[in-house]
Motif scaffolding. Structure first.
Motif, short mmCIF file in Angstrom:
data_model
loop_
_atom_site.label_atom_id
_atom_site.label_comp_id
_atom_site.label_asym_id
_atom_site.label_seq_id
_atom_site.Cartn_x
_atom_site.Cartn_y
_atom_site.Cartn_z
N PRO A 6 49.95 53.87 37.28
CA PRO A 6 51.29 54.41 37.00
C PRO A 6 51.57 55.78 37.61
CG PRO A 6 50.40 53.37 35.04
CD PRO A 6 49.29 53.38 36.06
N ASP A 7 50.56 56.63 37.76
CA ASP A 7 50.78 57.96 38.33
C ASP A 7 50.74 57.96 39.85
OD1 ASP A 7 48.12 57.62 38.86
OD2 ASP A 7 47.44 59.41 37.81
N GLY A 8 50.62 56.77 40.47
CA GLY A 8 50.60 56.67 41.92
C GLY A 8 49.23 56.69 42.54
N THR A 9 48.20 56.89 41.73
CA THR A 9 46.84 56.90 42.26
C THR A 9 46.48 55.53 42.81
OG1 THR A 9 46.16 58.58 40.64
CG2 THR A 9 44.41 57.34 41.73
N LYS A 10 45.99 55.53 44.04
CA LYS A 10 45.59 54.29 44.68
C LYS A 10 44.08 54.14 44.54
CE LYS A 10 47.52 53.29 48.59
NZ LYS A 10 47.86 53.23 50.05
N ILE A 11 43.64 53.00 44.01
CA ILE A 11 42.21 52.81 43.73
C ILE A 11 41.72 51.50 44.34
CG2 ILE A 11 42.34 54.13 41.56
CD1 ILE A 11 42.30 51.37 40.11
N PRO A 12 40.45 51.44 44.68
CA PRO A 12 39.87 50.17 45.11
C PRO A 12 39.60 49.28 43.90
CG PRO A 12 38.17 51.85 45.03
CD PRO A 12 39.47 52.54 44.71
N ASP A 13 39.36 48.04 44.16
CA ASP A 13 38.98 47.10 43.10
C ASP A 13 37.59 47.49 42.59
OD1 ASP A 13 38.28 44.91 41.53
OD2 ASP A 13 39.10 43.44 42.92
N PRO A 14 37.42 47.72 41.28
CA PRO A 14 36.08 48.08 40.77
C PRO A 14 35.06 46.96 41.01
CG PRO A 14 37.56 47.55 38.97
CD PRO A 14 38.40 47.64 40.20
N ALA A 15 35.55 45.72 41.20
CA ALA A 15 34.67 44.61 41.53
C ALA A 15 34.87 44.18 42.98
CB ALA A 15 34.92 43.43 40.59
N SER A 16 35.22 45.13 43.83
CA SER A 16 35.38 44.87 45.26
C SER A 16 34.13 44.22 45.83
CB SER A 16 35.65 46.19 45.99
OG SER A 16 35.52 46.03 47.39
N ARG A 17 34.34 43.25 46.72
CA ARG A 17 33.21 42.60 47.40
C ARG A 17 32.86 43.29 48.70
NH1 ARG A 17 33.74 40.65 42.36
NH2 ARG A 17 33.16 38.45 42.17
N PHE A 18 33.74 44.17 49.21
CA PHE A 18 33.43 44.90 50.43
C PHE A 18 34.43 46.04 50.62
CE2 PHE A 18 33.35 45.30 55.22
CZ PHE A 18 32.06 45.82 55.28
N GLN A 19 33.91 47.20 51.06
CA GLN A 19 34.71 48.40 51.28
C GLN A 19 34.53 48.85 52.74
OE1 GLN A 19 36.61 48.29 48.13
NE2 GLN A 19 36.72 50.41 48.83
N PRO A 20 35.34 48.34 53.67
CA PRO A 20 35.12 48.69 55.08
C PRO A 20 35.31 50.17 55.38
CG PRO A 20 37.19 47.50 54.78
CD PRO A 20 36.45 47.40 53.49
N ASP A 21 36.09 50.89 54.56
CA ASP A 21 36.35 52.31 54.79
C ASP A 21 35.79 53.18 53.66
OD1 ASP A 21 37.72 51.75 57.18
OD2 ASP A 21 39.56 51.33 56.07
N ASP A 22 34.68 52.75 53.09
CA ASP A 22 33.97 53.50 52.06
C ASP A 22 34.71 53.46 50.71
OD1 ASP A 22 31.77 54.81 51.06
OD2 ASP A 22 31.99 56.60 52.30
N VAL A 23 34.22 54.23 49.75
CA VAL A 23 34.59 54.03 48.35
C VAL A 23 36.02 54.44 48.02
CG1 VAL A 23 32.20 54.27 47.58
CG2 VAL A 23 33.65 56.30 47.69
N HIS A 24 36.65 55.29 48.84
CA HIS A 24 38.03 55.71 48.55
C HIS A 24 39.05 54.85 49.28
CE1 HIS A 24 36.60 59.19 46.38
NE2 HIS A 24 35.90 59.57 47.42
N GLY A 25 38.58 53.94 50.12
CA GLY A 25 39.49 53.11 50.89
C GLY A 25 39.84 51.82 50.18
N PRO A 26 40.62 50.98 50.84
CA PRO A 26 41.01 49.69 50.24
C PRO A 26 39.85 48.72 50.22
CG PRO A 26 41.79 49.81 52.51
CD PRO A 26 41.21 51.16 52.19
#
Length: 589
Positions: free
Chosen positions: A66-86
């Motif tokens: 709600p505050d506009g913070t963009k977060i990755p999926d906590p159960a992401s299967r892959f982070q091509p741009d590291d932990v702060h990316g999509p």
């Protein structure tokens, strides 16, 4: 058939179901790059869901709070741009070439611990495959990967992961990890994964913004403990338990090593460790699954056996006691916790016979009692070693024993732990006497790096025997690169390579068949002068060890019984030269 998980996206034929457990957020959006945003429907128990027909494998997505913070999926299967990316939508299917693989029995294990990033120059899952033939020739039957859950930065030990379902992108893609596991199984090598369920790393953990992941009632070395027993804990427990099942089922791992379980505080019943072990074994009944713990408190109850002899919950524990006793014997170092093992003969004898050297006795270094009775457990409930990432990396310079101590001493203590009825574990490069250090290294943001540098110097400065003033910078890339194995040194192994191959071959030939019989608990210790003398009774034989772990010649007070199966000093009968180790086998029951 792939298992379904509550956490993470579910890819169907015509749509993708996105799910986020966010009880602290009133509204959440899912944003897919190049495609748009969709409002997620808040549902029961804090879940937010959205079915998106436009999503495809390979899409990158994030959640918007709600505050506009963009977060990755906590159960992401892959982070091509590291932990702060999509996060990336990953197709979980894989064409396994070893469909019939069921694993291996625990008594057959010879474990090889490695750090993917430092094991090869490339530091990837795929480059690790290139070294599997070496491990197979050595006689390794299981490799244990240090944590690979996505952590911030270009390099790190892995114990500061924040996205436990995503293999760190610096090592490669999920399909690369599956290819590594497939190739290992093709060579008869099991794969274990080190997992961390006692804390999250300090950089990239967004969970507290929208979920009650931590509990202020429980504290650990890293701060507030995970919420395993408070309000909302059911979902925290499921998040962790499903993660364990995910690695074992989707990636076909053969087992897990749970880091520092003494820091997983839980006042509910059943304890999170009990529930995790039970659900894991129910989820993978068709394969040999092995669960290992690291437990500073030496709680023997975690290793209890059923009447059949099978583990009730956990298969084995890393045995620090046997490491400390062997280390003191080989090096003479008695600072820090090694001071409690100054009488290394008695500590080692008890560790070999009964597992733990401390079974409720007071330990000066800790300032309190440690351990519980373990004599009733089989020797295979313990994993013995003379090196691992902690015992090397916790030294100021990350130096290995071989860099400053006699090869004869290293060979002697290796002959003890590799032929002991306990399960042996090597650390990468040990088999050829690598002198490459393995210091602690990490790569956080600038402020956290500054705190790590300061904290590391303060921590090492409190330990006698270490000079932290010229210790390597843990946040420097040069420190990480210094830990990479130099495989070109394999041909200059000081005779250790053949020594290790001989011992491991003898283990498979002679010791493993004994372990398959069961028994081994009825171990005894002889007072044979200043020699170490231990005997294990199995159904058809008695296995005996006699060793001189000193720089002096020792005359035994009694004869050696049985047929000698290994001797580091052939022909030695009347006296034992320094660093002599003899193993023998007798059929006299």
């Amino acid at each position: 058939m792939l298992q379904r998980f509550a956490f993470g996206p579910e890819i169907n034929e015509h749509a993708v179901m996105f799910r986020l457990w966010a009880p602290l957020a009133e509204q959440v959006l899912v944003q897919i790059e190049q495609r748009g945003q969709w409002a997620m429907q808040p549902g029961k128990d804090g879940w937010h869901v959205a079915e998106v027909s436009h999503a495809r494998v390979g899409d990158r997505y994030s959640f918007l709070l709600p505050d506009g913070t963009k977060i990755p999926d906590p159960a992401s299967r892959f982070q091509p741009d590291d932990v702060h990316g999509p996060s990336e939508l990953i197709d979980p299917s894989f064409e396994w070439q070893t469909q019939g693989w069921k694993g291996r029995r625990w008594e057959e294990m010879v474990i090889y611990e490695l750090h993917v990033g430092a094991f090869t120059e490339a530091g990837t899952f795929l480059s690790t495959i290139e070294k599997l033939d070496h491990l197979q020739r050595l006689g390794i039957t299981a490799m244990q990967l240090m944590p690979i859950a996505d952590f911030h930065g270009r390099y790190g030990w892995g114990y500061d992961g924040v996205l436990p379902y995503a293999p760190d992108s610096s090592y490669g893609r999920p399909e690369d990890l599956k290819a590594l596991i497939d190739a290992a199984h093709d060579r008869g090598i099991c794969v274990f994964l080190d997992v961390v369920y006692n804390h999250f790393g300090p950089d990239g953990n967004y969970l507290p913004l929208y979920a009650p992941i931590f509990s202020s009632r429980h504290k650990s070395f890293w701060g507030n403990g995970l919420n395993y027993d408070g309000e909302g804990s059911r979902f925290v427990r499921d998040f962790v338990i499903e993660n364990a099942i995910y690695w074992l089922s989707e990636f076909r791992m053969d087992g897990l090593r749970l880091d520092a379980v003494h820091a997983m505080t839980d006042d509910s019943d059943p304890h999170i460790l009990t529930e995790l072990a039970e659900r894991v074994r129910l989820a993978c009944p068709e394969r040999h699954i092995h669960l290992i713990v690291e437990n500073e408190n030496n709680d023997a109850g975690l290793l209890s056996r059923r009447e059949s002899g099978e583990p009730r919950h956990f298969t084995a524990q890393w045995n620090d006691d046997i490491h400390h006793a062997l280390h003191v014997a080989a090096t003479g170092e008695i600072f820090g916790y090694y001071g409690d093992y100054a009488d290394h003969r008695s500590r080692l004898s008890r560790s070999l016979r009964e597992g733990f050297a401390f079974q409720g006795e007071h330990m000066r270094y800790r300032g309190r009692s440690r351990g519980s009775p373990s004599a009733g457990l089989p020797p295979t409930a313990f994993i013995s070693f003379i090196q691992n990432h902690d015992q090397i990396g916790n030294r100021a310079h990350g130096d290995r024993m071989i860099s400053s101590h006699a090869v004869a001493a290293i060979k002697a203590i290796a002959a003890i732990y590799l032929l002991s009825p306990q399960i042996p574990m090597l650390f990468m490069g040990e088999e050829w006497g690598s002198v490459d250090p393995f210091p602690f290294f990490c790569d956080f943001n600038e402020e956290l790096n500054r705190k790590v540098r300061l904290g590391r110097k303060e921590e090492l400065g409190r330990l006698p025997g270490f000079d932290a003033r010229d210790a390597p910078d843990p946040t420097s890339e040069s420190t990480f690169r210094s830990a990479k194995l130099r495989w070109e040194e394999l041909s200059h192994d000081r005779g250790l390579g053949e020594h290790y191959r001989r011992l491991i071959g003898l283990r498979h030939q002679t010791i493993v068949p004994l372990l398959s019989q069961g028994g081994g608990q009825a171990a005894t210790h002889d007072k044979n002068g200043s020699l170490i003398s231990v005997h294990w009774t199995f159904r058809t034989a008695i296995l005996s060890l006699i060793a001189n772990l000193s720089n002096a010649v020792v005359v035994p007070s009694g004869p050696i019984h049985g047929q000698t199966i290994f001797s580091s000093a052939p022909g030695s009968v009347g006296s034992f030269d320094p660093w002599t180790v003899i193993w023998s086998l007798s059929s006299e029951i």
